[in-house]
Motif scaffolding. Sequence first.
Motif, PDB file in Angstrom:
ATOM      1  N   LYS A   3      10.855   4.808  14.329  1.00 57.75           N
ATOM      2  CA  LYS A   3       9.897   4.015  13.553  1.00 57.75           C
ATOM      3  C   LYS A   3       8.546   4.712  13.404  1.00 57.75           C
ATOM      4  CE  LYS A   3      12.010  -0.437  14.265  1.00 57.75           C
ATOM      5  NZ  LYS A   3      11.813  -1.839  14.620  1.00 57.75           N
ATOM      6  N   PHE A   6       8.917   7.130  10.550  1.00 55.28           N
ATOM      7  CA  PHE A   6       8.958   6.361   9.306  1.00 55.28           C
ATOM      8  C   PHE A   6       7.560   5.913   8.894  1.00 55.28           C
ATOM      9  CE2 PHE A   6       9.113   2.187   7.239  1.00 55.28           C
ATOM     10  CZ  PHE A   6       9.744   2.541   6.062  1.00 55.28           C
ATOM     11  N   ALA A  10       5.749   6.956   5.470  1.00 51.88           N
ATOM     12  CA  ALA A  10       5.299   5.898   4.560  1.00 51.88           C
ATOM     13  C   ALA A  10       3.800   6.024   4.284  1.00 51.88           C
ATOM     14  CB  ALA A  10       5.623   4.533   5.142  1.00 51.88           C
ATOM     15  N   THR A  44       7.862   3.598  -3.926  1.00 48.88           N
ATOM     16  CA  THR A  44       8.717   2.568  -3.336  1.00 48.88           C
ATOM     17  C   THR A  44      10.115   3.098  -3.061  1.00 48.88           C
ATOM     18  OG1 THR A  44       7.455   0.876  -4.526  1.00 48.88           O
ATOM     19  CG2 THR A  44       9.604   0.230  -3.655  1.00 48.88           C
ATOM     20  N   ILE A  47      10.150   5.297   0.093  1.00 47.11           N
ATOM     21  CA  ILE A  47      10.048   4.491   1.303  1.00 47.11           C
ATOM     22  C   ILE A  47      11.357   3.759   1.581  1.00 47.11           C
ATOM     23  CG2 ILE A  47       8.885   2.494   2.327  1.00 47.11           C
ATOM     24  CD1 ILE A  47       6.307   3.512   0.969  1.00 47.11           C
ATOM     25  N   GLU A  48      11.984   3.220   0.550  1.00 44.81           N
ATOM     26  CA  GLU A  48      13.262   2.518   0.743  1.00 44.81           C
ATOM     27  C   GLU A  48      14.366   3.473   1.189  1.00 44.81           C
ATOM     28  OE1 GLU A  48      13.979  -0.724   0.783  1.00 44.81           O
ATOM     29  OE2 GLU A  48      11.830  -1.055   0.548  1.00 44.81           O
ATOM     30  N   CYS A  50      13.923   6.262   2.922  1.00 39.66           N
ATOM     31  CA  CYS A  50      13.634   6.588   4.322  1.00 39.66           C
ATOM     32  C   CYS A  50      13.995   5.426   5.241  1.00 39.66           C
ATOM     33  CB  CYS A  50      12.161   6.945   4.492  1.00 39.66           C
ATOM     34  SG  CYS A  50      11.727   8.529   3.770  1.00 39.66           S
ATOM     35  N   ASN A  51      13.816   4.201   4.753  1.00 36.01           N
ATOM     36  CA  ASN A  51      14.136   3.025   5.554  1.00 36.01           C
ATOM     37  C   ASN A  51      15.625   2.967   5.909  1.00 36.01           C
ATOM     38  OD1 ASN A  51      13.444   0.642   6.888  1.00 36.01           O
ATOM     39  ND2 ASN A  51      13.959  -0.609   5.116  1.00 36.01           N
ATOM     40  N   LEU A  52      16.456   3.568   5.079  1.00 38.28           N
ATOM     41  CA  LEU A  52      17.893   3.587   5.361  1.00 38.28           C
ATOM     42  C   LEU A  52      18.231   4.436   6.587  1.00 38.28           C
ATOM     43  CD1 LEU A  52      19.270   4.048   1.740  1.00 38.28           C
ATOM     44  CD2 LEU A  52      19.250   1.939   3.094  1.00 38.28           C
ATOM     45  N   VAL A  54      16.210   4.761   9.363  1.00 41.78           N
ATOM     46  CA  VAL A  54      15.496   4.339  10.566  1.00 41.78           C
ATOM     47  C   VAL A  54      16.505   3.814  11.576  1.00 41.78           C
ATOM     48  CG1 VAL A  54      13.833   2.700  11.519  1.00 41.78           C
ATOM     49  CG2 VAL A  54      13.364   3.821   9.348  1.00 41.78           C
ATOM     50  N   GLU A  56      17.382   1.604  14.636  1.00 42.07           N
ATOM     51  CA  GLU A  56      16.866   0.442  15.348  1.00 42.07           C
ATOM     52  C   GLU A  56      16.953   0.697  16.841  1.00 42.07           C
ATOM     53  OE1 GLU A  56      15.453  -2.193  13.948  1.00 42.07           O
ATOM     54  OE2 GLU A  56      15.793  -1.286  11.973  1.00 42.07           O
TER      55      GLU A  56
END
Length: 59
Positions: A3, A6, A10, A44, A47-48, A50-52, A54, A56
């Motif tokens: 995170k 990320f 971002a 956008t 960022i989306e 890159c979010n894939l 991340v 958890e």
Amino acid sequence: MNKKTFALIAGITGGLATIAGAIVSFLQPAFTPAIVAAIGIAETAVIEICNLFVIEETK
């Protein structure tokens, strides 16, 4: 990616998109509103994407 990475990506992407939008607005080429909107859409999307990737954190 974690995170922290990320958040860094971002933040950099947001800063670059803001700078690019400001430069385009200053220079005012043809289709300025469309170019500025496309920069926002590209930001956008990056960022989306890159979010894939991340991971958890599990506790």
